[in-house]
Each structure stands twice: as structure tokens, then as C-alpha cells.
Design an enzyme around this catalytic site. Structure first.
Site, PDB file in Angstrom:
ATOM      1  N   GLN A  90     -10.017  -7.048  -6.348  1.00 46.66           N
ATOM      2  CA  GLN A  90      -9.612  -5.670  -6.628  1.00 46.66           C
ATOM      3  C   GLN A  90      -8.878  -5.638  -7.964  1.00 46.66           C
ATOM      4  O   GLN A  90      -8.689  -6.664  -8.610  1.00 46.66           O
ATOM      5  CB  GLN A  90      -8.686  -5.174  -5.532  1.00 46.66           C
ATOM      6  CG  GLN A  90      -7.367  -5.941  -5.453  1.00 46.66           C
ATOM      7  CD  GLN A  90      -6.628  -5.743  -4.151  1.00 46.66           C
ATOM      8  OE1 GLN A  90      -7.028  -6.263  -3.132  1.00 46.66           O
ATOM      9  NE2 GLN A  90      -5.552  -4.994  -4.198  1.00 46.66           N
ATOM     10  N   GLU A  93      -6.451 -11.104  -4.319  1.00 47.65           N
ATOM     11  CA  GLU A  93      -6.211 -12.109  -3.280  1.00 47.65           C
ATOM     12  C   GLU A  93      -7.321 -13.151  -3.174  1.00 47.65           C
ATOM     13  O   GLU A  93      -7.281 -14.004  -2.289  1.00 47.65           O
ATOM     14  CB  GLU A  93      -5.996 -11.398  -1.943  1.00 47.65           C
ATOM     15  CG  GLU A  93      -4.709 -10.592  -1.942  1.00 47.65           C
ATOM     16  CD  GLU A  93      -4.581  -9.645  -0.767  1.00 47.65           C
ATOM     17  OE1 GLU A  93      -3.453  -9.205  -0.486  1.00 47.65           O
ATOM     18  OE2 GLU A  93      -5.615  -9.330  -0.139  1.00 47.65           O
ATOM     19  N   ASP A 122       0.826  -1.205   0.000  1.00 44.27           N
ATOM     20  CA  ASP A 122       0.000   0.000   0.000  1.00 44.27           C
ATOM     21  C   ASP A 122       0.863   1.259   0.000  1.00 44.27           C
ATOM     22  O   ASP A 122       0.570   2.239  -0.685  1.00 44.27           O
ATOM     23  CB  ASP A 122      -0.890   0.035   1.247  1.00 44.27           C
ATOM     24  CG  ASP A 122      -1.727  -1.210   1.428  1.00 44.27           C
ATOM     25  OD1 ASP A 122      -1.307  -2.285   0.974  1.00 44.27           O
ATOM     26  OD2 ASP A 122      -2.796  -1.117   2.048  1.00 44.27           O
TER      27      ASP A 122
END
Length: 779
Positions: free
Chosen positions: A611, A497, A355
Site C-alpha cells: 500500500q 507491511e 486506521d
């Protein structure tokens, strides 16, 4: 419920307010209204305690491991914010009596939390309350609190209890030894504790000061010391119309403080903490707050962004993002990183992920490069842990941990996670074992910073070593497929993930390839520019075969190519998996609702993504892919993406800007902005979403303003939302501060130097000195 209208006209687009208190949804405001200064973070629980409230005080870098079966985490330090009030013998609580004019507000401009209301007790007595709180940006060790209360109709008898409560824990895990509790001169409280495994000393010192109608006042006092807790209990009588004022000041220090010479000697640290508290007492609450306010005024001057939009929420959302990136970033110490929840909650245990490098770092690269450098030096210090992880897994070089805490700790990802709804068993977290793209992500971040800043000293001291040693890892990680005559990367997790143990995740393969090419490029450059530095690095890293191996493997690594439809497979089997209509889950108020119906193993066999995965490539390595290819893959993968990660909306928004889909880009920007600041009551219970906040800034600057660094050049391609009339922001480029002012018709760029600046605007190279103006419609 949150209101986004300014508490006062001067705070319009600078503040947001909770307009009613809901004891069943305390986590939202505790997180989004949290305070901090990078050294420490204070969750904004109410002063009075409620069931369901979470009181957190975290000091960056003080990780501790509860026992050998748990991973290290930031320990929850003693609570200093709780105040118990007994009014006429009854405990004050908003769950009893009646409340009017309730407001709890975070003032982003001054980084101050306020709360006010009029409370009618069960006995019918009305009392006006006002609470104020700040975590100083001027003195990183200082917390200030102020309480004002005025009985409106009748006098009251008040018992006020406040102190230092070390009975706090991390969801039950106690990270501290009992410690020592002392009270000096019946006034100064001091707690000394040491973490159980890492042996970090904490020293917290506190004092209380009272005034009535502005005059100093000393109420009757009773001192109380219990196990892991000490308090001061004060009794007083207040007449109707009298205003009681309490000032509470707290100093927080640890043995990891780099700015305190006495940090290595506990007795000296105790004395330093007490001395600092007395010094703060002399300055007084109001003087201390003014210093803090001025420090924030300087920050907002540096980060000044302006948006003229039909929706006033937009500028507030961007300021909210910048505020939190400031309060969670440890600019004071390069040994510390940014947690995935900042310092606002226990989520992810304070660990750092990719991140930082991909979503948060760009803000600092272009807004305050010195901070970006500090964050990358944290990753340099982490080479020790990365090399340890590589060796443990049978590889060479530096294999960066998926989750990292103290830089030398190595991998700290928990092994077990949530319960599988189908099997009823706890799910294994494979990310720490096989989510490996982070190693290339960090190399990419080093390159990004260097190209944007021109910081050659950083590269000489740290950057080349990081890029070379990560390339050594990838060279050892690649697997030869004899049948296909190529190198592959098998058994991994990509950014998506929800797909575990996949072969040839496209994002991972392309980023590893980028990492290898980068190492080759810089090795060749150093041979000519600085052979002595190269010789030292060769000796340190054992690069005798490195460059040759990098070239051979980079040439033969498998990079998935588009099929007849133009779709690049996310991994070897994704396009063959079962499709699922995600419509019922796309409008979810809470992430992960899919797992109420399916297990992770079942989702692993569906074309469902958590995502942005392969779409990340079209942003990070955008000049390697044709526009029509990007759009084809966007149209294919977005409907299959749940956006269950806060990282996802911003990437999709930026790509939508690239496709000139202004409506979609703006819609996704708003959805990213509303992850924390929006109406969902429980979206932020575990803490704010740090990466999403960096993504909000990127939506604006990289998306709407079209700022990109491509091949070492700064590209500009504004695509303003229809709702926006003007956008203004600062941006650093190779040591020069540029100020962009963009409207729908015109763009103006000014520089703080008269040196020639080169840009690429709408694909056309331009150079200017001082200021550049042009009409967008003519480009």
C-alpha cells in the site's frame, strides 16, 4: 448481485439492493448491509439460517480473551435474529422451491434493512414475505425486527420459532459462561451471561408480538429451553390472503454500559433490561422505528453532502461511507475505539489500528469535532497500555500498541497469521513488535485536531501529555550510528507491511522527527503560556532531560533524501531489491493473490509494496516536499504497489488530485468506493473496511475540494472531477461551521457566524464574514 438504483424514487442514491440470493456468497451483504449505532453492531444475516452464513452481534468495548494463548477480541453475543419457519411441516428455505421478486435493501437514509420476495413452496403454494430490521439510533440498546407473510393462493399451517441463541461463537472460540435463561409471563425472554476472562455481564431481553390483518393475535405457544438457547415456538393456521405480522423487540445491556446507572449491579441490570423492554413494547415497533428514523434524519442534516455527477453511484458511495462511519463509532463512550472492520464482522477481532487516526478521524475533525475529541480521549486513556508496551520493550515514554482493544490492555496483535505457501508453516505477525509508526501517527492526529478545532482545553487536559510522552519514546527508540554520525530507526515495518525488519523506513523516520519537533514547539510555548501546567507535566512524565534530548536527536535523525532521479528510498534496501511485473496481480478480484505464487520472505526481497508508504508522507507532511518530488515518487512507487490494503486507493487518489490528474484521481476514488460497495462477491466477508470508508470521504473533501490544514491555516484548492457538476458539504473550522458549495465555475462558502474567517484559496489569503463567493476561473 447488487443494484445501485433506488428502491423507490425517494431513495435514489440512498439505497442499494441485492437482487438475487446466492448462498455461496452471503458474507458480502451481511457486512455491507450491517446495522449499528456505535454501541452495538448487527451483521445482516438472513432470518432463516444457511450453511455459510455468519451471525454476529457485537457490543463495543466488551473484549474478552478466550484463553492465555489467544488475544482479546470482541465476543460474538447471542443471536437474536434467526427465525425458523416450517410451512406445512417443511422448513422454509430459499434453497428449495422457487423465488420471485427478490430484493434485500439497505436504506441508508433511515438505517433500515428490508427484504422481500414471493416464495413458491415445493408444494406449489405461493407466500409473500417481507422482513424489516433496525438497530435504534434513538435507544442504543434496542433492536427491532418485523416479519410480514401472506399466503397468496392457499392457506398454510405455520410453525414459527424465535428466541435467543447463545450457541454462537467467534469462529469456534466461546467467550461466555453458560449463563441463566428465564422466561417471564410466557412472553419475555431474558438471557444473562458473563464473559469468561474479562467478566463482562451481558443481559439480553426479547419479546414477540403477533398481529393478523392488523389485529393482535396470540398463537399457540410452546416454550423451549436448551443449553445456551431458549426459544418460543408458535403454531397457527393462515388462510389465503391473511397477513401475519411478527414484531420482535430486543434490549441489549452489559455491565460496561456508561449510560445505565444499574450497570454495576447485575440484578439491577437485569431488572433495568426487562423494564426497558416493556417500555419499548408500550411504544410499539412503528413508534420506535419512527424515533430511530428521526434520529438519523438529524444525523444526515449535520452531515449533509451533495454531489451532482454523471454517475449517480458517487453520492451513494459517499453516503455509504458516512453511514458506516456513524454506525461503527462509539460516540457514547470515550473508553472505546473503532475496529478495523467496525462492528460488521470478526475481522481483526474488533481491534483499533492507525486506521482511526489517519483515515477516519479527519471526517469527524471536520464534520463533528466533539466525536473526534472522544476518539482521541480513547487514545489518552490508552497511555497506560502504551507505557506498559514501552517498558516491556526496554524503552521510555509511550509506545502505542499496533492493535488495541480495551485502552489499558496494551498490545493485542496476534503473534501468528496465515500459512506460508512455500514453507507450509504459519507466518509470524511482526506488526505488534516492530510496526511502530503508529506512535507518531497518534501524535500527528492530536496536532491535526488541535489545529483544526482550536480546542485548547483538550490540549491542556490530554494533548500535551500525549505529544510529550510519545516524544520521550522516540528519543529512547533512536539508535546512534557512529560511522554515519546520525540517529536511525532500524528493524521496523512501515506502512508497507510486505517489508519487514527494514532499516530507516522513510515514513517512520519522518513521522518520528515530526513528533519530536512538535514536542519541542509545544514545550517552548507552554513555558510562556502556562508554566504551571508544564511543571505538572514535567513532574508526571519525568521530562528533566526531555527538551534537550529532543532537540539533540531531532537535529541528528536520518531523514532519507531524494537520489539523482528525485526518488526517496522507502527504506535502506528497497531500491536495490528485485523488480517484478505486477500487471497480472493489479487486476485481482481478491487481495493477496501474489501470495499464491510467492512467500512473504520472497516478496520481502522484491520492489513490491502492499500500500501507500512513502507516498503517505506527501499527504500528511505535504508542505515539506516539492510538487515535482512528489510526482517523481508517485510515478516510481505506484506501479510497484498492489493496493492490497484498503487504505491505499484513497491516498493515491488525493495525490493524483494534487497533480491535477483528474482522470486518475476519479478512477482511484471509484476503486476505493468499490472495495465494499462494488461487485466483488467476497471482498467484505470478514467485515467492511473501516479505514477505506474514511478514505472515500477524504478523496472528496481533501482531494476534489482541495481542503487541507497546513501550518494551522485552512487551504482550499478545488479540482472537481470532469463528471461532477456540483459538490456541497459542511466543514467545521475552529468552532465555526462552514458550508462549501463548489461548481466547476464558482465556489461559495457560508459561515454560521459573522466572525471573520481566514482561508487560503489557491495559495492566496482571503478573509470574509458570513459568505464568500468568487469565480474559480478568475483565481
Amino acid at each position: 448481485m447488487l443494484s445501485y438504483n433506488g428502491q423507490t424514487p425517494e431513495l435514489e442514491q440512498w439505497s442499494f439492493t441485492e437482487t438475487s440470493f446466492n448462498p455461496l456468497a452471503q458474507g458480502k451483504c451481511e457486512s455491507v448491509m450491517s446495522l449499528g449505532n456505535g454501541y452495538m453492531g448487527l451483521r445482516s444475516a438472513t432470518e432463516e439460517a444457511y450453511i455459510g452464513g455468519t451471525r454476529n452481534l457485537f457490543v463495543n468495548g466488551t473484549f474478552n480473551r478466550f484463553d492465555e494463548l489467544e488475544v482479546t477480541e470482541l465476543p460474538n453475543a447471542a443471536d437474536v435474529t434467526q427465525i425458523e419457519l416450517l410451512v406445512d411441516g417443511r422448513r422454509f428455505s430459499l434453497e428449495t422451491g422457487d423465488t420471485a421478486d427478490y430484493e434485500r435493501t439497505l436504506n441508508l437514509r433511515d438505517a433500515e434493512l428490508t427484504r422481500s420476495f414471493v416464495w413458491r413452496s415445493p408444494d406449489g403454494k405461493r407466500i409473500r414475505f417481507e422482513f424489516r430490521r433496525f438497530v435504534s439510533k434513538d435507544d442504543l440498546h434496542l433492536i427491532g425486527m418485523k416479519l410480514r407473510m401472506t399466503p397468496l393462493d392457499e392457506g398454510i399451517t405455520l410453525r414459527l420459532t424465535s428466541g435467543i441463541n447463545a450457541q454462537a461463537a467467534n469462529s469456534g472460540s466461546q467467550h461466555f459462561h453458560e449463563g441463566e435463561k428465564r422466561i417471564f409471563d410466557k412472553k419475555y425472554l431474558q438471557l444473562v451471561q458473563t464473559t469468561t476472562e474479562s467478566k463482562v455481564d451481558f443481559v439480553l431481553s426479547a419479546l414477540h408480538r403477533f398481529l393478523i390483518d392488523g389485529h393482535p393475535f396470540e398463537p399457540a405457544l410452546q416454550m423451549e429451553i436448551e443449553r445456551r438457547k431458549m426459544e418460543m415456538a408458535y403454531r397457527m393456521e393462515l388462510k389465503a390472503g391473511q397477513t401475519l405480522e411478527l414484531h420482535k423487540l430486543v434490549q441489549v445491556h452489559t455491565s460496561r454500559d456508561a449510560d445505565v446507572e444499574a450497570a454495576g449491579d447485575l440484578e439491577k441490570l437485569r431488572a433495568h433490561s426487562l423494564e426497558a423492554l416493556k417500555k419499548a413494547e408500550s411504544a410499539g415497533y412503528d413508534g420506535l422505528f419512527e424515533r430511530h428514523r428521526q434520529a438519523w434524519a438529524e444525523i444526515w442534516s449535520r452531515y449533509r453532502v451533495e454531489i451532482e455527477s454523471a454517475h449517480r453511484f458517487d453520492l451513494l458511495a459517499l453516503r455509504f461511507a458516512i453511514y458506516h462511519m456513524t454506525v461503527m463509532t462509539p460516540v457514547h463512550d470515550r473508553r472505546m475505539g473503532i475496529g478495523a472492520k467496525g462492528l460488521s464482522g470478526e475481522g481483526y477481532k474488533g481491534h483499533s489500528f492507525w486506521d482511526t487516526e489517519i483515515f477516519i478521524l479527519p471526517f469527524f475533525i471536520y464534520s463533528e469535532p466533539s466525536v473526534a475529541r472522544t476518539l482521541l480521549e480513547y487514545r489518552y486513556l490508552g497511555l497506560e497500555g502504551a507505557r506498559k508496551k514501552a517498558e516491556e520493550n526496554g524503552f521510555r515514554g509511550a509506545m502505542y500498541p499496533w492493535e488495541v482493544a480495551w485502552p489499558s490492555d496494551g498490545e493485542v496483535t496476534p503473534v501468528w497469521g496465515a500459512v506460508d505457501v512455500v514453507t507450509g508453516k504459519q507466518t509470524k505477525i511482526w506488526s505488534g513488535f516492530i510496526e511502530q509508526h503508529i506512535t507518531a501517527d497518534i501524535a500527528y492526529a492530536v496536532w491535526h485536531y488541535y489545529k483544526a478545532s482550536g480546542d485548547q482545553r483538550f490540549m491542556d487536559d490530554y494533548g500535551y501529555e500525549m505529544i510529550f510522552d510519545t516524544a520521550v519514546f522516540w528519543a529512547s527508540r533512536l539508535e546512534w550510528n557512529e560511522e554515519a554520525s546520525r540517529y536511525e530507526i532500524n528493524g521496523v515495518i512501515g506502512p508497507d507491511e510486505y517489508k519487514e525488519h527494514v532499516d530507516n523506513n522513510a515514513f517512520t523516520n519522518y513521522m518520528a522527527h515530526f513528533n519530536l519537533l512538535l514536542a519541542i514547539q509545544y514545550y517552548d510555548e507552554l513555558k510562556d503560556r502556562d508554566p504551571q501546567l508544564l511543571e505538572r507535566l514535567e513532574s508526571k512524565l519525568g521530562l528533566e532531560r526531555g527538551p534537550q534530548e529532543w532537540r539533540e536527536k531531532a537535529d541528528a535523525i536520518y531523514l532519507p533524501q531524494p537520489d539523482g532521479r528525485g526518488i526517496i528510498a522507502q527504506d535502506d534496501t528497497y531500491l536495490q531489491k528485485q523488480e517484478l511485473d505486477l500487471t497480472p496481480y493489479k487486476s485481482q478480484a481478491k487481495v493477496g493473490t501474489l501470495f499464491q505464487d510467492y512467500s512473504l520472505d520472497q516478496v520481502n526481497e522484491m520492489q513490491v509494496s502492499k500500500q501507500a508508504d512513502i507516498l503517505m508522507l506527501f499527504y500528511l507532511l505535504e508542505n515539506r516536499f516539492a510538487p515535482e518530488l512528489k510526482r517523481a515518487n508517485y510515478d516510481y512507487y505506484e506501479p510497484k504497489t498492489l493496493h492490497d490494503s484498503s487504505l491505499s486507493f484513497s491516498t493515491h487518489s488525493i495525490l493524483a488530485s494534487d497533480f491535477d490528474d483528474k482522470k486518475l484521481a476519479y478512477e482511484l476514488f471509484r476503486r476505493a468506493a468499490e472495495i465494499d460497495l462494488g461487485p466483488h462477491e467476497h471482498s467484505s466477508d470478514a467485515g467492511i473496511h473501516a479505514a477505506s470508508l474514511g478514505g472515500i470521504w477524504q478523496c472528496v473533501v481533501m482531494g476534489f475540494a482541495g481542503i487541507r490544514m497546513l501550518d494551522g491555516a485552512l487551504h482550499v484548492h478545488p479540482k472537481m472531477p470532469d463528471a461532477w457538476e456540483r459538490l456541497s458539504f459542511p466543514l467545521f473550522w475552529k468552532g465555526t461551521k462552514l458550508q462549501f458549495n463548489v461548481t466547476k465555475e464558482r465556489m461559495e462558502i457560508s459561515a454560521d457566524t459573522q466572525e471573520e474567517i481566514e482561508l487560503v484559496i489557491y495559495g492566496k489569503k482571503m478573509s470574509f464574514q458570513g459568505r464568500l463567493q468568487f469565480e474559480l476561473m478568475h483565481i
